[in-house]
Enzyme design. Structure first.
Site, PDB file in Angstrom:
ATOM      1  CD  GLU A 145      61.861  81.708  63.100  1.00 21.29           C
ATOM      2  OE1 GLU A 145      62.359  81.051  64.195  1.00 21.29           O
ATOM      3  OE2 GLU A 145      62.708  82.483  62.368  1.00 21.29           O
ATOM      4  CB  THR A 178      71.737  77.966  67.502  1.00 21.65           C
ATOM      5  OG1 THR A 178      72.110  77.801  66.098  1.00 21.65           O
ATOM      6  CG2 THR A 178      72.921  78.210  67.680  1.00 21.65           C
ATOM      7  N   GLY A 200      64.237  81.099  58.394  1.00 19.79           N
ATOM      8  CA  GLY A 200      62.607  80.594  57.477  1.00 19.79           C
ATOM      9  C   GLY A 200      63.079  79.309  57.850  1.00 19.79           C
ATOM     10  CB  ALA A 251      70.442  83.665  61.439  1.00 17.16           C
ATOM     11  CG  ASP A 252      67.644  79.214  58.148  1.00 11.42           C
ATOM     12  OD1 ASP A 252      67.907  78.561  58.568  1.00 11.42           O
ATOM     13  OD2 ASP A 252      66.818  79.916  57.984  1.00 11.42           O
ATOM     14  CE  LYS A 254      74.165  77.007  59.784  1.00 13.61           C
ATOM     15  NZ  LYS A 254      73.146  77.451  61.255  1.00 13.61           N
TER      16      LYS A 254
END
Length: 220
Positions: A102, A28, A94, A82-83, A120
């Site tokens: 980060e 992203t 991560g 972000a995941d 997400k």
């Protein structure tokens, strides 16, 4: 335009002349960096700290001026992906392997702007595996201690070999069977384990989340 591109390009509008910013890592943020490269061509002047070698290489290709975090007291903002994002703007990050850098860059920033597509957004963190960066020495002992907190663990591999971070560490990916009910407590428990360098839980760090949805941009 896909939803990641929508969020990523929108976030580039937060960068103004003279700023010092952090540039995150991932699919992203890629779109943010591309858009910032266009804005540099148009005359925008700013400096950036990359959170990974991957981001550094992309920024250099686009002639984005880079600086070291050692050379500044703080950053105006960091833009990162972000995941997973919960309703309290707590994060799992991560998946791309850059969580330590980060987090260092984010913690040195006045604002952390998180960008993602709507997939997400979650009710509880933990469906996505939680990455934990550990030192290689006696890594199996560290993994056993992490498992004692009630999770299933997997040593991250890349091309069938142990994945090594930009900091020459390893990553353990953790699945908690009933999600993560208390991210703050879990982060504290993990950080107390000798051998754990950092966790992918980003607690109380996010200023704003920019979400790409089918109906446009959503701000949290």
């Amino acid at each position: 335009m896909n939803l990641k591109q929508l969020a990523g390009e929108y976030a580039a509008n937060f960068v103004n002349d003279g700023m010092k910013i952090g540039l995150g890592t991932g699919s992203t943020v890629y779109w943010t960096i591309q858009k910032l490269g266009e804005r540099v061509k148009e005359g925008l002047s700013f400096q950036a700290v990359p959170t990974s070698k991957e981001t550094e290489a992309l920024a250099q290709q686009l002639n984005i001026p880079l600086i070291s975090l050692n050379d500044v007291q703080s950053l105006d903002l960091t833009i990162d992906g972000a995941d997973e994002i919960d309703s309290n703007l707590q994060l799992i990050k991560g998946g791309g392997g850059a969580l330590l850098r980060e987090k260092i860059v984010a913690s040195s920033s006045k604002k952390l702007i998180i960008i993602a597509d709507e997939s997400k957004l979650v009710t509880h963190l933990g469906t996505f595996p939680l990455p934990i960066e550990i030192i290689p020495f006696s890594w199996k002992q560290t993994e056993n201690k992490i498992q004692s907190l009630g999770c299933q663990t997997t040593l991250r591999l890349k091309n069938n070999e142990t994945y090594i971070t930009d900091n020459n560490n390893m990553i353990i990916d953790c699945i908690f069977p009933n999600h993560i009910s208390n991210p703050v407590h879990l982060h504290t428990q993990l950080k107390m384990i000798t051998g754990v360098v950092e966790t992918g839980l980003f607690i109380s760090m996010t200023s704003t989340a920019i979400i790409g949805t089918k109906n446009g941009i959503k701000k949290l």
